[in-house]
Design an enzyme around this catalytic site. Structure first.
Site, PDB file in Angstrom:
ATOM      1  N   HIS A   1       0.853  -1.191   0.000  1.00 35.51           N
ATOM      2  CA  HIS A   1       0.000   0.000   0.000  1.00 35.51           C
ATOM      3  C   HIS A   1       0.890   1.243   0.000  1.00 35.51           C
ATOM      4  CE1 HIS A   1      -4.247  -1.483   1.270  1.00 35.51           C
ATOM      5  NE2 HIS A   1      -3.653  -2.352   0.471  1.00 35.51           N
TER       6      HIS A   1
ATOM      7  N   GLU B   1       1.016   4.064   1.630  1.00 37.64           N
ATOM      8  CA  GLU B   1       1.524   4.593   2.894  1.00 37.64           C
ATOM      9  C   GLU B   1       2.717   3.786   3.400  1.00 37.64           C
ATOM     10  OE1 GLU B   1      -3.077   4.875   3.165  1.00 37.64           O
ATOM     11  OE2 GLU B   1      -1.545   3.716   2.116  1.00 37.64           O
TER      12      GLU B   1
ATOM     13  N   ARG C   1       6.711   4.995   3.585  1.00 43.41           N
ATOM     14  CA  ARG C   1       7.465   4.951   4.845  1.00 43.41           C
ATOM     15  C   ARG C   1       8.778   4.197   4.653  1.00 43.41           C
ATOM     16  NH1 ARG C   1       7.950   1.015   8.622  1.00 43.41           N
ATOM     17  NH2 ARG C   1       8.729   1.663  10.679  1.00 43.41           N
ATOM     18  N   ARG C   2       8.756   3.092   3.914  1.00 41.79           N
ATOM     19  CA  ARG C   2      10.001   2.370   3.633  1.00 41.79           C
ATOM     20  C   ARG C   2      11.008   3.285   2.946  1.00 41.79           C
ATOM     21  NH1 ARG C   2      10.081  -3.404   3.128  1.00 41.79           N
ATOM     22  NH2 ARG C   2       8.194  -4.371   3.971  1.00 41.79           N
TER      23      ARG C   2
ATOM     24  N   CYS D   1      -6.878   2.763   4.502  1.00 45.79           N
ATOM     25  CA  CYS D   1      -7.733   1.601   4.752  1.00 45.79           C
ATOM     26  C   CYS D   1      -7.781   1.326   6.252  1.00 45.79           C
ATOM     27  CB  CYS D   1      -7.219   0.378   3.997  1.00 45.79           C
ATOM     28  SG  CYS D   1      -5.623  -0.264   4.564  1.00 45.79           S
TER      29      CYS D   1
ATOM     30  N   CYS E   1      -3.791   0.160   7.172  1.00 44.47           N
ATOM     31  CA  CYS E   1      -2.962   1.363   7.228  1.00 44.47           C
ATOM     32  C   CYS E   1      -3.320   2.221   8.437  1.00 44.47           C
ATOM     33  CB  CYS E   1      -3.120   2.167   5.936  1.00 44.47           C
ATOM     34  SG  CYS E   1      -2.311   1.407   4.508  1.00 44.47           S
TER      35      CYS E   1
ATOM     36  N   LYS F   1      -1.632   0.938  11.438  1.00 40.78           N
ATOM     37  CA  LYS F   1      -0.215   1.297  11.424  1.00 40.78           C
ATOM     38  C   LYS F   1      -0.034   2.765  11.812  1.00 40.78           C
ATOM     39  CE  LYS F   1       1.196  -2.339   8.323  1.00 40.78           C
ATOM     40  NZ  LYS F   1       1.978  -2.781   7.153  1.00 40.78           N
TER      41      LYS F   1
ATOM     42  N   ARG G   1      -0.200   2.883  15.490  1.00 42.16           N
ATOM     43  CA  ARG G   1       1.077   2.467  16.081  1.00 42.16           C
ATOM     44  C   ARG G   1       2.116   3.581  15.981  1.00 42.16           C
ATOM     45  NH1 ARG G   1       3.683  -2.665  13.394  1.00 42.16           N
ATOM     46  NH2 ARG G   1       4.108  -1.125  11.753  1.00 42.16           N
TER      47      ARG G   1
END
Length: 282
Positions: free
Chosen positions: A89, A91, A95-96, A141, A185, A188, A191
């Site tokens: 996805h 997002e 981030r990676r 999502c 997502c 996450k 988190r």
């Protein structure tokens, strides 16, 4: 109480100018990229970008990383060797890319402009006055859907998160066919609001990085009159975070981002169901 090395981020009281600035910066950067890999014809995708704002020009953010994507692997396709990306996805991929960028910045001979030494065991931190932001062309999502009518009660708006009646439960990403094992997502993002976006490995050399704002593109269909998507996302996030009762380890804290709605994104980022089935860009 926040440590002196991590001051509270600025609060964006008037979100409309910021949402416009964030979406404009992300879409402008996207348009500057080559055509290869972008949606063609009836294809569409989701775009996500991490941005950095500075105290010198807070309304002109810089794009640090960007990605598109809508797919993730079903449970049956996961590799026992761990050599496949489970979640693609937008997002997650953005981030990676941001983490790769941070490693590159820290590894340079010249210190990065937006990261400074924290004095805490040789770790780095975000420079004072700088803030990290996330822009997504649609709602992530795992967030509750827009209610079909304004008559829905506040409680129903709060607990109806993609069919999940308990906001304390971790939600898996929706899959077409084979069930996925990837967290949604929005889970996450929840988190990240506690542990930061830097991940476990970078935490050894970097203080937690928290998002100040999350901006998402409006749906072409709009929302019912009198319904505030931003307020309801904040309510869902508050409900998720309320289950964190235990004392957090040193340097971690609950840092809730502000949510803003940006203008409707270009057509290639609109997930519209019509007479023909929508096609997602590979």
């Amino acid at each position: 109480m926040l440590p002196s090395s991590t001051p509270a981020p600025p609060r964006y009281v008037d979100g409309a100018p910021w949402a416009e600035a964030a979406s404009s910066a992300a879409l402008r950067h996207y348009r500057s990229l080559p055509k290869k890999g972008k949606p063609q014809g009836r294809e569409s995708t989701v775009l996500a970008a991490f941005l950095l704002s500075t105290p010198h020009d807070p309304r002109n953010p810089t794009v640090l990383s960007m990605a598109t994507g809508t797919k993730c692997l079903g449970a049956a396709r996961l590799s026992p060797r761990g050599d496949l990306v489970h979640d693609a996805h937008a997002e997650v991929i953005a981030r990676r890319a941001l983490l790769r960028h941070i490693y590159s910045e820290i590894g340079r001979d010249t210190p990065p402009e937006w990261l400074v030494a924290s004095g805490d065991g040789g770790r780095w931190r975000l420079r004072d006055g700088h803030s990290l932001h996330l822009y997504i062309t649609q709602l992530p999502c795992g967030v509750m859907p827009v209610p079909p009518s304004v008559s829905m009660s506040t409680r129903e708006q709060l607990v109806s998160t993609n069919g999940c009646s308990d906001v304390d439960l971790v939600q898996r990403k929706p899959g077409r066919g084979d069930t996925t094992l990837s967290m949604s997502c929005f889970d996450k993002i929840t988190r990240w609001s506690i542990a930061g976006i830097q991940g476990a490995l970078l935490s050894h050399i970097l203080e937690p990085l928290y998002l100040s704002t999350i901006t998402f593109g409006q749906s072409p269909d709009g929302a019912p009159q009198g319904f505030s998507i931003e307020n309801n996302i904040e309510k869902v996030l508050d409900a998720r975070l309320s289950s964190v009762h235990s004392k957090l380890p040193a340097s971690f804290r609950i840092r809730k981002p502000q949510f803003f709605e940006a203008p409707i994104p270009p057509k290639e980022f609109q997930q519209i169901a019509g007479d023909e089935a929508p096609l997602t860009c590979g």
